[in-house]
Scaffold this motif. Structure first.
Motif, PDB file in Angstrom:
ATOM      1  N   ILE A 149       0.837  -1.201   0.000  1.00 34.52           N
ATOM      2  CA  ILE A 149       0.000   0.000   0.000  1.00 34.52           C
ATOM      3  C   ILE A 149       0.870   1.248   0.000  1.00 34.52           C
ATOM      4  N   ILE A 150       1.886   1.273   0.854  1.00 34.82           N
ATOM      5  CA  ILE A 150       2.766   2.443   0.930  1.00 34.82           C
ATOM      6  C   ILE A 150       3.508   2.649  -0.381  1.00 34.82           C
ATOM      7  N   GLU A 151       4.034   1.584  -0.956  1.00 38.05           N
ATOM      8  CA  GLU A 151       4.762   1.699  -2.219  1.00 38.05           C
ATOM      9  C   GLU A 151       3.823   2.123  -3.351  1.00 38.05           C
ATOM     10  N   GLY A 152       2.625   1.593  -3.376  1.00 36.25           N
ATOM     11  CA  GLY A 152       1.646   1.993  -4.385  1.00 36.25           C
ATOM     12  C   GLY A 152       1.289   3.456  -4.271  1.00 36.25           C
ATOM     13  N   PHE A 153       1.123   3.930  -3.046  1.00 37.96           N
ATOM     14  CA  PHE A 153       0.827   5.350  -2.843  1.00 37.96           C
ATOM     15  C   PHE A 153       1.998   6.212  -3.297  1.00 37.96           C
ATOM     16  N   ARG A 154       3.211   5.776  -3.011  1.00 35.05           N
ATOM     17  CA  ARG A 154       4.385   6.537  -3.428  1.00 35.05           C
ATOM     18  C   ARG A 154       4.464   6.639  -4.946  1.00 35.05           C
ATOM     19  N   ILE A 155       4.217   5.534  -5.631  1.00 36.61           N
ATOM     20  CA  ILE A 155       4.241   5.538  -7.097  1.00 36.61           C
ATOM     21  C   ILE A 155       3.134   6.437  -7.644  1.00 36.61           C
ATOM     22  N   PHE A 156       1.963   6.364  -7.034  1.00 36.35           N
ATOM     23  CA  PHE A 156       0.837   7.198  -7.471  1.00 36.35           C
ATOM     24  C   PHE A 156       1.172   8.684  -7.316  1.00 36.35           C
TER      25      PHE A 156
END
Length: 89
Positions: free
Chosen positions: A46-53
């Motif tokens: 979730i954290i990595e996905g948010f960072r990419i977003f």
């Protein structure tokens, strides 16, 4: 007399949690490492996905302080909401 919709939603979630807990507790006790890994992996995803977003949004890439400000304001809003709901009890 009107019921508080947030309180009603919390009661429903608590009931579902308690019902599901009867079935999940034995499994959690048997495989604690597996579930710990799944929880850590899910949080990291979730954290990595948010960072990419967020990296895809040019405004936040150019002005990271604005993202920090939005986060702080969201935390302040959450705290004030919690305080006001506590006073309503």
């Amino acid at each position: 007399m009107e019921k508080d919709p947030i309180k009603k939603a919390e009661e429903m979630v608590r009931e579902v949690h308690n019902t599901a807990g009867k079935y999940t507790r034995p499994v959690l006790k048997r495989y604690p490492l597996l579930f710990a890994f799944l929880i850590v992996f899910s949080a990291a995803a979730i954290i990595e996905g948010f960072r990419i977003f967020v990296d895809e949004i040019p405004f936040f890439r150019e002005h990271p302080v604005s993202l920090i400000t939005i986060g702080v304001l969201a935390l302040l809003f959450t705290g004030k909401l919690y305080e006001s709901l506590e006073k309503m009890k």
